[in-house]
Structures are given as C-alpha cells and as structure tokens.
Design a protein around this motif. Structure first.
Motif, PDB file in Angstrom:
ATOM      1  N   TYR A   4      13.439   4.819  -4.542  1.00 19.95           N
ATOM      2  CA  TYR A   4      12.899   4.707  -3.194  1.00 19.95           C
ATOM      3  C   TYR A   4      13.457   3.427  -2.584  1.00 19.95           C
ATOM      4  CZ  TYR A   4       9.436   8.040  -4.961  1.00 19.95           C
ATOM      5  OH  TYR A   4       8.828   9.133  -5.510  1.00 19.95           O
ATOM      6  N   ARG A   5      13.302   3.277  -1.297  1.00 16.65           N
ATOM      7  CA  ARG A   5      13.759   2.043  -0.648  1.00 16.65           C
ATOM      8  C   ARG A   5      13.038   0.822  -1.206  1.00 16.65           C
ATOM      9  NH1 ARG A   5      12.616   2.814   5.212  1.00 16.65           N
ATOM     10  NH2 ARG A   5      12.320   0.592   4.998  1.00 16.65           N
ATOM     11  N   ARG A  49       5.001  -0.294  -5.978  1.00 13.30           N
ATOM     12  CA  ARG A  49       5.190   0.418  -4.705  1.00 13.30           C
ATOM     13  C   ARG A  49       5.890   1.756  -4.938  1.00 13.30           C
ATOM     14  NH1 ARG A  49       6.991  -5.023  -2.632  1.00 13.30           N
ATOM     15  NH2 ARG A  49       5.073  -5.935  -1.837  1.00 13.30           N
ATOM     16  N   ALA A  50       6.867   1.783  -5.829  1.00 12.61           N
ATOM     17  CA  ALA A  50       7.567   3.034  -6.136  1.00 12.61           C
ATOM     18  C   ALA A  50       6.615   4.040  -6.793  1.00 12.61           C
ATOM     19  CB  ALA A  50       8.764   2.758  -7.037  1.00 12.61           C
ATOM     20  N   GLU A  52       3.383   4.193  -6.338  1.00  7.01           N
ATOM     21  CA  GLU A  52       2.505   4.682  -5.268  1.00  7.01           C
ATOM     22  C   GLU A  52       3.179   5.812  -4.483  1.00  7.01           C
ATOM     23  OE1 GLU A  52       1.767   0.953  -3.233  1.00  7.01           O
ATOM     24  OE2 GLU A  52      -0.339   1.066  -3.815  1.00  7.01           O
ATOM     25  N   LEU A  53       4.448   5.614  -4.116  1.00  7.37           N
ATOM     26  CA  LEU A  53       5.171   6.646  -3.376  1.00  7.37           C
ATOM     27  C   LEU A  53       5.346   7.908  -4.207  1.00  7.37           C
ATOM     28  CD1 LEU A  53       7.872   4.519  -1.535  1.00  7.37           C
ATOM     29  CD2 LEU A  53       5.908   5.689  -0.532  1.00  7.37           C
ATOM     30  N   TYR A  54       5.607   7.743  -5.484  1.00  7.61           N
ATOM     31  CA  TYR A  54       5.753   8.899  -6.365  1.00  7.61           C
ATOM     32  C   TYR A  54       4.459   9.711  -6.390  1.00  7.61           C
ATOM     33  CZ  TYR A  54       7.003  11.715 -10.409  1.00  7.61           C
ATOM     34  OH  TYR A  54       7.278  12.772 -11.246  1.00  7.61           O
ATOM     35  N   LEU A  56       2.039   9.715  -4.176  1.00  4.42           N
ATOM     36  CA  LEU A  56       1.789  10.302  -2.853  1.00  4.42           C
ATOM     37  C   LEU A  56       2.635  11.542  -2.624  1.00  4.42           C
ATOM     38  CD1 LEU A  56       1.514   7.097  -0.655  1.00  4.42           C
ATOM     39  CD2 LEU A  56      -0.311   8.746  -1.146  1.00  4.42           C
ATOM     40  N   GLY A  57       3.798  11.618  -3.260  1.00  4.91           N
ATOM     41  CA  GLY A  57       4.681  12.769  -3.113  1.00  4.91           C
ATOM     42  C   GLY A  57       4.278  13.964  -3.964  1.00  4.91           C
TER      43      GLY A  57
END
Length: 90
Positions: A4-5, A49-50, A52-54, A56-57
């Motif tokens: 992720y960014r 943070r990565a 969390e994004l994982y 959420l996806g």
C-alpha cells in the motif's frame, strides 16, 4: 507481499482461526547489527497502517472467519532464523 502507499506486509497467513501478519527482516552473515533492530517505530507504524488497510479491504464475512489477529516478526542473521510471535507494534 501486500503493498500500500502507507507501507507493506511481507506475509499474510492463516494459522488455524488466527490471521497472522509477518514482517521479515534479515542481515547478511557477519553483520554487526541485529535484524531485530531493523524494526524501528516508524516501520512499525507503517506496518500497522498497512494491516488496517488490509483488514478494511476484507469482506465482513472473511474477517469474521478469524477469531484472532497476530503480528509476528521473522528475522535472520544469515545463518539462523528467529521467529518472534505476537509482537507489539506500538
């Protein structure tokens, strides 16, 4: 590898009912610095943070299939591997 960014996750694995995020670090044989030092607070925050994004996806159904989430750290000094389970990211 999930990128992720904000950061990346080296490995995402299932261990029974647990979703495990694994950070992998290594140092060449004879390096004076331990691989464990290679996980400073800034890297830990990016990893968090990565993750969390994982999460959420993922669909709610997929997330519900896991009862626990764990973060592990796998390191090598070039000749041996060390596995640290359930590390803290803060």
């Amino acid at each position: 590898n999930v990128r992720y960014r904000v950061g990346e996750i080296d490995l995402v694995v299932r261990h029974g009912d647990c979703l495990v995020f694994v950070e992998v670090r290594g140092r060449g044989y004879g390096s004076m610095e331990a691989a464990e030092i290679a996980l400073p607070i800034a890297k830990r925050l990016k990893l968090w943070r990565a993750i969390e994004l994982y999460l959420l996806g993922m669909s709610a159904r997929e997330r519900a299939s896991f009862r626990r989430i764990r973060v592990d750290f796998l390191s090598t000094d070039g000749s041996r591997w060390f596995w640290y389970r359930n590390i803290e990211l803060s």
